[in-house]
Design an enzyme around this catalytic site. Structure first.
Site, PDB file in Angstrom:
ATOM      1  N   SER A  59      30.856  42.223  46.530  1.00  0.00           N
ATOM      2  CA  SER A  59      29.954  43.363  46.733  1.00  0.00           C
ATOM      3  C   SER A  59      30.565  44.669  46.254  1.00  0.00           C
ATOM      4  CB  SER A  59      29.605  43.502  48.217  1.00  0.00           C
ATOM      5  OG  SER A  59      29.113  42.299  48.721  1.00  0.00           O
TER       6      SER A  59
HETATM    7  N1  SAH Z   1      30.932  39.083  51.185  1.00  0.00           N
HETATM    8  C1  SAH Z   1      31.303  38.707  49.838  1.00  0.00           C
HETATM    9  C2  SAH Z   1      30.160  38.815  48.845  1.00  0.00           C
HETATM   10  C3  SAH Z   1      29.286  37.679  49.016  1.00  0.00           C
HETATM   11  S1  SAH Z   1      28.185  37.204  47.750  1.00  0.00           S
HETATM   12  C4  SAH Z   1      32.494  39.472  49.332  1.00  0.00           C
HETATM   13  O1  SAH Z   1      32.952  40.396  50.024  1.00  0.00           O
HETATM   14  O2  SAH Z   1      32.998  39.114  48.254  1.00  0.00           O
HETATM   15  C5  SAH Z   1      27.219  36.129  48.781  1.00  0.00           C
HETATM   16  C6  SAH Z   1      27.887  34.845  49.183  1.00  0.00           C
HETATM   17  O3  SAH Z   1      27.019  34.178  50.071  1.00  0.00           O
HETATM   18  C7  SAH Z   1      28.150  33.901  48.014  1.00  0.00           C
HETATM   19  O4  SAH Z   1      29.490  33.557  47.959  1.00  0.00           O
HETATM   20  C8  SAH Z   1      27.263  32.708  48.341  1.00  0.00           C
HETATM   21  O5  SAH Z   1      27.807  31.463  47.935  1.00  0.00           O
HETATM   22  C9  SAH Z   1      27.163  32.790  49.853  1.00  0.00           C
HETATM   23  N2  SAH Z   1      26.003  32.074  50.424  1.00  0.00           N
HETATM   24  C10 SAH Z   1      24.746  31.990  49.932  1.00  0.00           C
HETATM   25  N3  SAH Z   1      23.988  31.231  50.738  1.00  0.00           N
HETATM   26  C11 SAH Z   1      24.776  30.828  51.763  1.00  0.00           C
HETATM   27  C12 SAH Z   1      24.571  30.004  52.906  1.00  0.00           C
HETATM   28  N4  SAH Z   1      23.413  29.428  53.168  1.00  0.00           N
HETATM   29  N5  SAH Z   1      25.616  29.810  53.733  1.00  0.00           N
HETATM   30  C13 SAH Z   1      26.831  30.355  53.492  1.00  0.00           C
HETATM   31  N6  SAH Z   1      27.088  31.134  52.418  1.00  0.00           N
HETATM   32  C14 SAH Z   1      26.074  31.372  51.564  1.00  0.00           C
END
Ligand code: SAH
Length: 224
Positions: A59
């Site tokens: 992010s």
């Molecule tokens: N918080 C992260 C950014 C996340 S991007 C950081 O600081 O880098 C969003 C993430 O959510 C991705 O890695 C994706 O794989 C995950 N995601 C999407 N759907 C999900 C689900 N159902 N359960 C767990 N993780 C999920």
């Protein structure tokens, strides 16, 4: 030693209205360059989202800062994050609260994030490879919940895992095409009577996807 680029980033975040000194200090102490892939190291302190493995993103620092500030995390808190990704947001949170529980559906991302937490000696982060739609019932209720993947509507299962008086923040929006959502970062406060909701800013997050990635027996699949 704090990278001078981190100091410039902090000044930029202040200029954008991030005033909570605890949040700014946690961001200043978190080396974002170890959370991004090698080719993006030179952009690690730019205020932008960057690609990471498995087609996901780390992010934008401003969004991490605003989400963390609005969560109003206290030292006694246990916080649930859905969407570990690179682990950057979890690392920032871990410096402000007692325990962070973070869930990721892509195993390689979870493993890389875990290695980063070990390297930074952030021993108050627990990781789980699972579908975040279920939350983490065994550890509920949480003081705070943060979703870092976009959903059309916050599932009731997650609201139920929040303590009364607790805050949940999530990018909420409807898909406008296969790949893009029109989203708002939404803050939900759980009250004795129900919930109170407030929109913070428009955002762009990758979507929250139900279930775990399918990996076929020859090892090929979404996670490769
Ligand atoms: N918080 C992260 C950014 C996340 S991007 C950081 O600081 O880098 C969003 C993430 O959510 C991705 O890695 C994706 O794989 C995950 N995601 C999407 N759907 C999900 C689900 N159902 N359960 C767990 N993780 C999920």
């Amino acid at each position: 030693m704090v990278d001078t680029r981190a100091i410039s980033l902090i000044m930029a975040l202040r200029g954008q209205g991030i005033t909570d000194q605890r949040v700014l200090s946690a961001i200043e102490r978190t080396p974002r360059e170890i959370f991004v892939d090698k080719p993006f190291e030179t952009s690690a302190y730019a205020d932008s989202a960057l690609p990471i493995a498995c087609g996901q993103t780390i992010s934008q620092p401003f969004v991490v800062a605003l989400s963390t500030q609005e969560l109003d995390v206290q030292p006694s808190h246990r916080v649930l994050e859905i969407g570990t990704g690179s682990g950057y947001q979890a690392a920032v949170l871990a410096q402000l609260c007692r325990m962070v529980y973070t869930v990721e559906r892509h195993k390689p991302l979870m493993q890389a994030a875990y290695a980063r937490f070990q390297k930074l000696k952030l021993h108050n982060i627990v990781t789980r490879h699972a579908d975040g739609f279920r939350g983490w019932p065994e550890q509920a209720p949480f003081d705070r919940i943060l979703l870092t993947a976009a959903i059309p509507e916050v599932p009731q299962t997650l609201i139920e895992q929040l303590k009364p008086g607790g805050i949940l923040i999530a990018p909420v929006g409807k898909p406008v095409s296969v790949e893009s959502f029109s989203q708002d970062l939404v803050k939900i406060i759980r009250t004795e009577e129900g919930t109170r909701e407030q929109s913070l800013i428009p955002v762009v997050f990758v979507p929250m996807v139900p279930g775990l990635p399918q990996v076929s027996s020859d090892g090929a699949g979404e996670d490769k």
